[in-house]
Write a protein that holds these residues in place. Structure first.
Motif, mmCIF file in Angstrom:
data_model
loop_
_atom_site.group_PDB
_atom_site.id
_atom_site.type_symbol
_atom_site.label_atom_id
_atom_site.label_comp_id
_atom_site.label_asym_id
_atom_site.label_seq_id
_atom_site.Cartn_x
_atom_site.Cartn_y
_atom_site.Cartn_z
ATOM 1 N N LEU A 99 10.052 24.154 -1.765
ATOM 2 C CA LEU A 99 10.334 22.732 -1.896
ATOM 3 C C LEU A 99 10.043 22.242 -3.307
ATOM 4 C CD1 LEU A 99 8.910 21.364 1.474
ATOM 5 C CD2 LEU A 99 11.306 21.393 0.760
ATOM 6 N N GLU A 591 3.419 19.666 7.390
ATOM 7 C CA GLU A 591 4.717 19.849 6.734
ATOM 8 C C GLU A 591 5.331 18.490 6.385
ATOM 9 O OE1 GLU A 591 6.195 22.313 5.572
ATOM 10 O OE2 GLU A 591 5.651 24.144 6.615
ATOM 11 N N LEU A 592 5.169 17.509 7.283
ATOM 12 C CA LEU A 592 5.679 16.173 6.995
ATOM 13 C C LEU A 592 4.937 15.543 5.832
ATOM 14 C CD1 LEU A 592 6.153 14.781 10.631
ATOM 15 C CD2 LEU A 592 7.894 15.722 9.086
ATOM 16 N N ASP A 594 3.748 17.187 3.313
ATOM 17 C CA ASP A 594 4.335 17.820 2.126
ATOM 18 C C ASP A 594 5.603 17.091 1.699
ATOM 19 O OD1 ASP A 594 2.353 19.640 2.338
ATOM 20 O OD2 ASP A 594 3.607 21.300 3.014
ATOM 21 N N LEU A 595 6.467 16.854 2.681
ATOM 22 C CA LEU A 595 7.733 16.185 2.387
ATOM 23 C C LEU A 595 7.488 14.784 1.843
ATOM 24 C CD1 LEU A 595 10.811 16.293 2.488
ATOM 25 C CD2 LEU A 595 10.687 15.460 4.849
ATOM 26 N N LEU A 599 8.757 13.408 -1.840
ATOM 27 C CA LEU A 599 9.600 12.226 -1.987
ATOM 28 C C LEU A 599 8.918 11.179 -2.859
ATOM 29 C CD1 LEU A 599 10.973 11.855 1.659
ATOM 30 C CD2 LEU A 599 12.178 12.710 -0.364
#
Length: 636
Positions: A99, A591-592, A594-595, A599
């Motif tokens: 990512l 994981e969310l 991280d996203l 962003l």
């Protein structure tokens, strides 16, 4: 098949982790859960071992990194039998790197666009009027070139055709085409409009504007962002807090699984990912505005800067002084004085030299050569012209080599060049250089950005420098500075960090010693650009203020993203400590996080797009920016 192979090459560990996960699901489906548990556990421990090697190397270098938590989380989940959670953690680590690469690629879009637009071909017009296609690096100064519709200009050139419409967006960020007239400079990498035009090459490809940008961008993309290391500053407290929460949860519950559940959501991917993504975004945003950061570290220093020092000539002023008066002594004509001075100044790199040469040439005077010319930087030039000994420069320099020197009263805002011929004072020449129209707005914007101290450093005399400084609200002026004087003043200036802005050859040493050296690279010297940390590739001083603001916004976004990641992770840790968040669910939630961090960090791509008070309406070129004429590009 090809897309699959490409994916494997780009993110092999991610693909391998997914394959291991799929195999484990298949084993569980056929009733071989123990085999799945052992397979996943061994794979997770292998990844942990790789991370542990990095961790040990960091510890040996006396640097506690965030990989300590990652290794502990993997080992603890394997130890308590939460092998599914350990696999998700591994996926999170390997996927986080993927990512980061993807996000950095998004942030580097403008930088890559620059590299992909390097002109490759030129159409040379030969002596018979025919067109010969040659490689761009084979163009020589003086070659006549044809630029067809919608083609890139191969090298820095002067327009020969009566008019042209040129798209300079890749260089300046200006979205609207710029109208050019015969004699105007046309920069390499700009895009021709709908009509074919003829130009004459003013520089070879290697020395052209676009190629200089490309080389600077290559250096910049190879640098390491400082907030990548800044994330490690949070390693000790974040690791300590995470382990403390996990330990207390274990102690109070008596269940070691609770320890693993807490550490699952303590994995530090947001901290590791947010900083590099934000900094690549900031560099990309700066490049879009014609500001090339050679090192990502410059962004952090710009954000903290408290003092800014400016060279005067060519930086705060337009850098194109004009002769406004020739005052010969009796027995010397004005034309003869101007011709001798212009001839001697052919061997000088001082910014006034070009004006003196241009004035002599403009008067139709034939300049002569010299075999023994020698320059003393910032003082003057001595040369033998047509058998006559000529000295040109500051009064003290001429007084050492000529008698009868009479110092004239200098009108405020003007510069005076003294000349001696055959050991006798021959007269003076007055020049004036106007302040850049955008200088006052730039200084005001820097003050609003938190710069506490502004200094002018110049080799000019006090009488020339002081009125310009006063007109711009600069109280501190250091005049008649040698290069070593500027270095000493900047080296000891407080408060720090210190930004130095300059453009000339004699600015190269002080640009190198400043915390951040900023070179006006559009019309400045190559030496200054090479010594600087930041290069402004358009002739617009407001970009200095934009560089500071982009640095501040980028650092703020990076810190916000890091802070958000820490806050969410701690909140999830507390939930897990209460026994309300199973390990697998916690790993998925991470994981969310991280996203979310990515962003947030990607907002730095827009760091240079938000309006800045005082500079609105000059988003692309700036009110003070103007097309450069050929004579300005081809400065000897």
């Amino acid at each position: 098949m090809a897309p699959v192979l490409a994916l494997v090459r780009r993110v092999p560990l991610v693909v391998l982790t997914l394959v291991v996960g799929a195999a484990a699901l298949a084993l569980v489906a056929v009733g071989l859960e123990p085999a799945a548990r052992w397979g996943v556990s061994l794979y997770a421990l292998a990844i942990a071992a790789v991370e542990a090697v990095r961790m040990i190397r960091g510890l040996l270098a006396r640097r506690l990194g965030l990989d300590v938590l990652a290794v502990t989380a993997i080992v603890s989940t394997v130890a308590v039998g939460e092998y599914a959670a350990s696999l998700i953690i591994v996926l999170m680590l390997t996927g986080g790197e993927a990512l980061e690469v993807a996000a950095a690629g998004r942030a580097q879009r403008e930088l890559r666009a620059l590299l992909e637009r390097v002109p490759q071909q030129a159409h040379r017009i030969d002596s018979t009027g025919g067109i010969v296609d040659i490689a761009a690096d084979q163009v020589r100064v003086g070659d006549r070139l044809l630029v067809r519709p919608a083609e890139l200009v191969p090298v820095d050139s002067a327009l020969v055709s009566a008019a042209a419409s040129i798209d300079e967006s890749s260089l300046t960020g200006e979205s609207m085409p710029v109208d050019k007239q015969a004699g105007d400079a046309v920069l390499s990498g700009s895009l021709n409009g709908a009509a074919a035009v003829e130009v004459v090459a003013m520089a070879v490809a290697a020395d052209s504007q676009y190629q200089r940008i490309v080389e600077l961008v290559r250096e910049a993309t190879a640098s390491t962002a400082p907030l990548v290391r800044l994330a490690d500053r949070y390693a000790v407290p974040f690791t300590a807090v995470s382990l403390a929460i996990a330990g207390v949860a274990w102690m109070l519950s008596g269940d070691p699984v609770r320890f693993a559940e807490v550490l699952v959501v303590a994995t530090p991917c947001p901290l590791l990912i947010a900083a590099p993504v934000a900094f690549m975004g900031g560099m990309s945003s700066a490049a879009k505005r014609g500001i090339v950061m050679k090192s990502a570290a410059s962004l952090e220093v710009l954000a903290r800067a408290r003092t800014v020092a400016f060279d005067k000539t060519g930086t705060l002023t337009a850098g194109h002084p004009a002769v406004v008066g020739v005052h010969p002594e009796p027995g010397v004509s004005a034309d003869e004085l101007l011709r001798l001075v212009g001839s001697a100044e052919r061997y000088s790199s001082h910014v006034l030299a070009a004006a003196l040469r241009d004035a002599a040439a403009g008067a139709g005077l034939l300049l002569a050569d010299s075999d023994d010319a020698r320059e003393e930087a910032t003082f003057g030039v001595a040369a033998t012209i047509d058998g006559r000994s000529v000295v040109v420069g500051k009064p003290a320099f001429v007084e050492q080599r000529a008698t009868g020197v009479r110092r004239s009263a200098i009108e405020r805002g003007r510069a005076v060049v003294y000349a001696g011929v055959d050991g006798v004072f021959a007269g003076t020449i007055e020049l004036r250089d106007g302040v850049r129209p955008e200088a006052a707005r730039t200084l005001a914007a820097l003050r609003r950005a938190g710069l506490e101290r502004t200094i002018m450093l110049t080799g000019d005399v006090e009488a020339t420098a002081r009125p310009i400084a006063e007109g711009l609200g600069i109280a501190e002026v250091h005049a008649e500075c040698l290069p070593e004087d500027k270095v000493a003043l900047v080296r000891w200036a407080q408060p720090r960090p210190v930004i130095m802005v300059g453009d000339g050859v004699n600015d190269a040493p002080v640009l190198a010693v400043a915390d951040v050296g900023v070179a006006m690279g559009a019309t400045g010297s190559t030496a200054a650009s090479e010594s600087a940390d930041v290069v402004i590739m358009v002739d617009d001083l407001t970009r200095v203020a934009w560089a500071v603001v982009i640095g501040q916004r980028t650092v703020r976004i990076a810190l916000q993203s890091i802070g958000l990641g820490i806050a969410v992770s701690i909140a999830l840790m507390l939930v897990a400590a209460a026994g309300l968040l199973p390990a697998v669910a916690g790993a998925l939630l991470q994981e969310l996080v991280d996203l979310l961090a990515i962003l947030g960090a990607l907002r730095a791509v827009r760091a240079g797009r938000a309006p800045m008070p005082g500079l609105d309406g000059v988003e692309a070129r700036g009110a003070g920016a103007r097309p450069m004429r050929a004579s300005e590009v081809l400065r000897p």
